[in-house]
Design a protein around this motif. Sequence first.
Motif, PDB file in Angstrom:
ATOM      1  N   SER A 105      -3.495   1.357  -4.289  1.00 22.65           N
ATOM      2  CA  SER A 105      -2.489   1.181  -4.945  1.00 22.65           C
ATOM      3  C   SER A 105      -1.496   2.372  -5.653  1.00 22.65           C
ATOM      4  O   SER A 105      -0.176   2.299  -5.508  1.00 22.65           O
ATOM      5  CB  SER A 105      -2.949   0.343  -6.282  1.00 22.65           C
ATOM      6  OG  SER A 105      -3.731   1.286  -7.144  1.00 22.65           O
ATOM      7  N   ILE A 108       0.676   3.874  -2.491  1.00 16.12           N
ATOM      8  CA  ILE A 108       1.523   2.818  -2.019  1.00 16.12           C
ATOM      9  C   ILE A 108       2.807   2.961  -3.068  1.00 16.12           C
ATOM     10  O   ILE A 108       3.936   2.805  -2.896  1.00 16.12           O
ATOM     11  CB  ILE A 108       1.039   1.258  -2.020  1.00 16.12           C
ATOM     12  CG1 ILE A 108       0.154   1.057  -0.819  1.00 16.12           C
ATOM     13  CG2 ILE A 108       2.369   0.348  -1.995  1.00 16.12           C
ATOM     14  CD1 ILE A 108      -0.375  -0.107  -0.846  1.00 16.12           C
ATOM     15  N   ALA A 109       2.460   2.713  -4.431  1.00 11.06           N
ATOM     16  CA  ALA A 109       3.263   2.898  -5.462  1.00 11.06           C
ATOM     17  C   ALA A 109       4.266   4.164  -5.468  1.00 11.06           C
ATOM     18  O   ALA A 109       5.378   4.113  -6.106  1.00 11.06           O
ATOM     19  CB  ALA A 109       2.847   2.518  -6.792  1.00 11.06           C
ATOM     20  N   ARG A 114       7.465   1.158  -7.119  1.00 10.30           N
ATOM     21  CA  ARG A 114       6.841   0.013  -7.886  1.00 10.30           C
ATOM     22  C   ARG A 114       7.150  -1.164  -7.407  1.00 10.30           C
ATOM     23  O   ARG A 114       6.383  -2.174  -7.142  1.00 10.30           O
ATOM     24  CB  ARG A 114       7.085   0.096  -9.568  1.00 10.30           C
ATOM     25  CG  ARG A 114       6.874   1.686 -10.091  1.00 10.30           C
ATOM     26  CD  ARG A 114       6.078   2.580  -9.707  1.00 10.30           C
ATOM     27  NE  ARG A 114       6.110   3.791 -10.449  1.00 10.30           N
ATOM     28  CZ  ARG A 114       5.421   4.965 -10.095  1.00 10.30           C
ATOM     29  NH1 ARG A 114       4.675   4.982  -8.823  1.00 10.30           N
ATOM     30  NH2 ARG A 114       5.220   5.896 -10.817  1.00 10.30           N
ATOM     31  N   SER A 117       5.649  -1.923  -4.041  1.00  7.15           N
ATOM     32  CA  SER A 117       4.229  -1.979  -4.165  1.00  7.15           C
ATOM     33  C   SER A 117       3.732  -3.423  -4.449  1.00  7.15           C
ATOM     34  O   SER A 117       3.000  -4.231  -4.186  1.00  7.15           O
ATOM     35  CB  SER A 117       3.789  -1.250  -5.218  1.00  7.15           C
ATOM     36  OG  SER A 117       2.143  -1.236  -5.452  1.00  7.15           O
ATOM     37  N   ILE A 154      -3.660  -4.055  -6.330  1.00  5.63           N
ATOM     38  CA  ILE A 154      -2.606  -3.372  -6.483  1.00  5.63           C
ATOM     39  C   ILE A 154      -1.634  -3.662  -7.692  1.00  5.63           C
ATOM     40  O   ILE A 154      -1.000  -2.857  -8.424  1.00  5.63           O
ATOM     41  CB  ILE A 154      -1.827  -3.513  -5.194  1.00  5.63           C
ATOM     42  CG1 ILE A 154      -2.504  -3.059  -4.027  1.00  5.63           C
ATOM     43  CG2 ILE A 154      -0.242  -2.885  -5.014  1.00  5.63           C
ATOM     44  CD1 ILE A 154      -1.705  -3.307  -2.497  1.00  5.63           C
ATOM     45  N   THR A 158      -0.261  -1.287 -10.817  1.00  3.28           N
ATOM     46  CA  THR A 158       1.327  -0.907 -10.726  1.00  3.28           C
ATOM     47  C   THR A 158       2.181  -1.651 -11.675  1.00  3.28           C
ATOM     48  O   THR A 158       3.166  -1.000 -12.304  1.00  3.28           O
ATOM     49  CB  THR A 158       2.043  -1.717  -9.294  1.00  3.28           C
ATOM     50  OG1 THR A 158       1.270  -1.330  -8.234  1.00  3.28           O
ATOM     51  CG2 THR A 158       3.562  -1.404  -9.174  1.00  3.28           C
ATOM     52  N   SER A 425      -4.955   5.421  -9.172  1.00  3.97           N
ATOM     53  CA  SER A 425      -6.144   5.004  -8.187  1.00  3.97           C
ATOM     54  C   SER A 425      -7.396   4.923  -8.461  1.00  3.97           C
ATOM     55  O   SER A 425      -8.213   4.004  -8.269  1.00  3.97           O
ATOM     56  CB  SER A 425      -5.661   5.566  -6.676  1.00  3.97           C
ATOM     57  OG  SER A 425      -4.404   4.991  -6.357  1.00  3.97           O
TER      58      SER A 425
END
Length: 488
Positions: A105, A108-109, A114, A117, A154, A158, A425
């Motif tokens: 998460s 990715i963010a 955001r 994600s 995730i 996020t 994370s």
Amino acid sequence: MSFREEVEDGRGDLKKPFLHTGSWYRMGSRQSSVMSSAQGIRDSSISVLACVLIVALGPIQFGFTCGYSSPTQAAITKDLKLTVSQFSMFGSLSNVGAMVGAIASGQIAEYIGRKGSLMIAAIPNIIGWITISFARDISFLYMGRLLEGFGVGIISYTVPVYIAEIAPQNMRGGLGSVNQLSVTIGILLSYLLGLFVNWRLLAVLGILPCLILIPGLFFIPESPRWLAKMGMTDDFEASLQVLRGFDTDITLEVNEIKRSVASSTSRRTAIRFADLKLKRYWLPLMIGIGLLALQQLTGTNGVLFYSTTIFESAGISSGNVATVGVGVIQVIATAVSTWLVDKTGRRILLITSSSGMAISLLVVAVSFFSKGFVSEDSSLYSIFGILSVVGVVCMIVAFSLGMGPIPWLIMSEILPVKIKGLAGSVATLINWFVSWVITMTAPLLLDWSSGGTFTFYTVMSVFTVIFVAIWVPETKGKTLEEIQFSFR
């Protein structure tokens, strides 16, 4: 000068960029039709509240996943001929998937923003619900639950981070608490709909929040702080102007965010786990991890996932109806917390919440222990059953007032921007790992000793009071940059 004045002076035009570039409006070079479009742009500006309501569809999905196992336990077990341990595995696999999602998460963010994600999180949720709805054996149930969990993992990181990064400092607590309020609404929806539809149709209905979330993401701006960190200066200022209103002077906030970003090392510098050991990082990380771990160790998810069984063991004939009642109370209590958090502060709500949980859980533990010493036909047995139900309800109320919404809010506030992806994370992973342990063991422990199980949860609630009193700072009324500076 405000953003609106720049437009009206003819200094630029406004365009919508692609989703992952982040902001809802962007300054361009075209000068034609600026004057004619400026009024329409002002009228269609999106408020922070509207943005929060759109991303809140993610936590509603989160809550629906959490609540799904409670009203469906009897039907799924009967239809697919599952054992207690198999259904326990099914209920807990969303946490396993969420652990994997939590690991990914933060990165990715950080890399795609955001909004991107949340888009990625919605897809496995949809696939997971479809898989469950068509399940013919345990393997499809497990696969669907894992996919749902990945998306929820995730979402759980996020959404609170996005809300914290877009909200004004005087509204951040209340808006941040909308995250947990939405989770409770999702839980209530799964409980309520579970009374009227079978488990397959209920799984199909679980798709709806993400189906609405995906197009909604195209109508909100990206986090201005993420855009600033990534060096997208024009997008950053335009996004912030939209969030604050076109008549608002954002100069001071822009400069503060720029100074915060500039004070850290280059945005392209890779963050390693060894960096988390630095003194200025370990304290906020410890607080964030500690609160999110204790949120689960107090046993709330174990109660929520298997509330129907708990009520039936306490002597309530209609466990599902009682569970819906608890869901309604939880939504109301969380809504009260959303209203209070920017008035009373985070610390006082956390201490009040965990203290209330400790007292309530002690009442439940004593009630279950006492039932073992009286006859099932006696009036005392019924009284102890009622006391255990009252204790569970009070525990849910106390949890919803503080320990439900505030740990996620604190995590999103105190983690420095440089390590937010990795540290977030880690904190989210630990939360979901502890949640998995609790939900996996809850039915087995309750079958072994209900009183012993609630005694353990009571001890964890007492420890939470001590942890908050010693370590957790007050963040009410401070900007994110001020909070992060206080740890240096």
